[in-house]
Design a protein around this motif. Sequence first.
Motif, PDB file in Angstrom:
ATOM      1  N   SER A 297       0.833  -1.194   0.000  1.00 39.54           N
ATOM      2  CA  SER A 297       0.000   0.000   0.000  1.00 39.54           C
ATOM      3  C   SER A 297       0.874   1.253   0.000  1.00 39.54           C
ATOM      4  N   THR A 298       0.387   2.297  -0.671  1.00 44.53           N
ATOM      5  CA  THR A 298       1.085   3.584  -0.697  1.00 44.53           C
ATOM      6  C   THR A 298       0.680   4.367   0.544  1.00 44.53           C
ATOM      7  N   VAL A 299       1.615   4.516   1.481  1.00 45.30           N
ATOM      8  CA  VAL A 299       1.313   5.105   2.787  1.00 45.30           C
ATOM      9  C   VAL A 299       2.209   6.324   3.014  1.00 45.30           C
ATOM     10  N   ASN A 300       1.595   7.485   3.140  1.00 47.99           N
ATOM     11  CA  ASN A 300       2.337   8.722   3.388  1.00 47.99           C
ATOM     12  C   ASN A 300       2.784   8.801   4.840  1.00 47.99           C
ATOM     13  N   SER A 301       4.021   9.221   5.049  1.00 50.61           N
ATOM     14  CA  SER A 301       4.491   9.469   6.402  1.00 50.61           C
ATOM     15  C   SER A 301       3.883  10.774   6.917  1.00 50.61           C
ATOM     16  N   HIS A 302       3.736  10.868   8.226  1.00 52.06           N
ATOM     17  CA  HIS A 302       2.958  11.972   8.817  1.00 52.06           C
ATOM     18  C   HIS A 302       3.593  13.334   8.527  1.00 52.06           C
ATOM     19  N   ARG A 303       4.867  13.479   8.852  1.00 52.94           N
ATOM     20  CA  ARG A 303       5.515  14.787   8.692  1.00 52.94           C
ATOM     21  C   ARG A 303       5.471  15.248   7.244  1.00 52.94           C
ATOM     22  N   GLU A 304       5.817  14.351   6.323  1.00 48.21           N
ATOM     23  CA  GLU A 304       5.919  14.729   4.921  1.00 48.21           C
ATOM     24  C   GLU A 304       4.544  15.033   4.326  1.00 48.21           C
ATOM     25  N   ALA A 305       3.501  14.349   4.797  1.00 49.44           N
ATOM     26  CA  ALA A 305       2.157  14.676   4.338  1.00 49.44           C
ATOM     27  C   ALA A 305       1.772  16.087   4.761  1.00 49.44           C
TER      28      ALA A 305
END
Length: 389
Positions: A297-305
Amino acid sequence: MNFHVSEETVQRMREWRHALHQIPEIAYRETKTADFVAACLNKFGLRVERGLAGTGVVGVLEGSIQSDQAIGLRAELDALPITETSNIKYASKHQGMMHACGHDGHMAMLLGAAKHLAQNREFAGKVVFVFQPAEENEGGGRRMVEEGLFERFPVQSIYALHNWPGLDQGRIAVQPGPMMARFDTFDFLVRGQGGHAALPHYLRDPAVVTGKLISAIQTVVARNIDPFEQGVASITFVKGGEVHNVVPDEIKIGGTVRTFKDEVQDRIESRLQAIASGLGQAFDVSIALNYMRRMPSTVNSHREALVAQRAARNVLGSDAVDTDFRPSMGAEDFSVMLQHRPGAYAWIGAGPLLTGSGLHQSAFDFNDQILGIGAAYYVAVIKEELAAH
């Protein structure tokens, strides 16, 4: 740093996009496309390296302020094996291939950002522009990582942007956590005993079993997965037989499974195996299942999102940025890059989803009106990440 690209750059982006649209190439054959991209990056003054994953292109741009930081931005080179029916004046010149997912536009947006940043280097560190091959089904992103992308170009984080029909034109959608589903594939090989179609009592007909199998697959999600969970099992091809009066010995069917959670993925795979075993016994045929877990799954990291959201707001204003929405059951091999580096994958709205001209359809054409917005978004991300202090 000014993140709004000039009208001259936007015009160049249209020209690049139309030129790239005419020369679509499928996975690992993107030689003309890679040559085009590399020539543009060289002209902008970037250091260009080629060869990762065969046809991959990486451009490196150094800011005017020295720093050890580096940020990656990624676009895709490849097209799809689809015959174009758009009738646009810059339609594909390569028979049976077309940019039906907007990768031509993605490349143009990233080239526009590279051009703008090369002319406005007031940032601290490096920007690494990654143009990867073979995003469609063949895992070019994984191959780039395996061949040392992040060892050769040690970025701290990486970002990508995909056009999204159905999302209002120019809006950007990005959130922490899942954006796209896992991508699995399955193949069933049904082997029986073929023969003369007029003498079915002498046969073990794989066609009849295949029909039962197709129906049973439709129940896997509907009757085995909690309705509040997300899962898809779709059949995408059936192959077998060539003439009207001969029942074939074997038939092959295949498709894809999309999930987010381990337990849902495990359940679907186990049910497909149980169906194959049960139907094989019931109809005296063999049914072999090959189930492959292809992409995470394509999962964005919190800080970078959150960085991506701030960048999008800087370009569009808060009202045009979506930050809480349902992820897509589509899949994306940028997911592998996000397993090795923190980052964010975002959607840029392409406007209404018109009948017959959505992603992966033969009449699709990228919306040129969003080119400047996409390039400005990338520039704004670099402003956020590599701000000159």
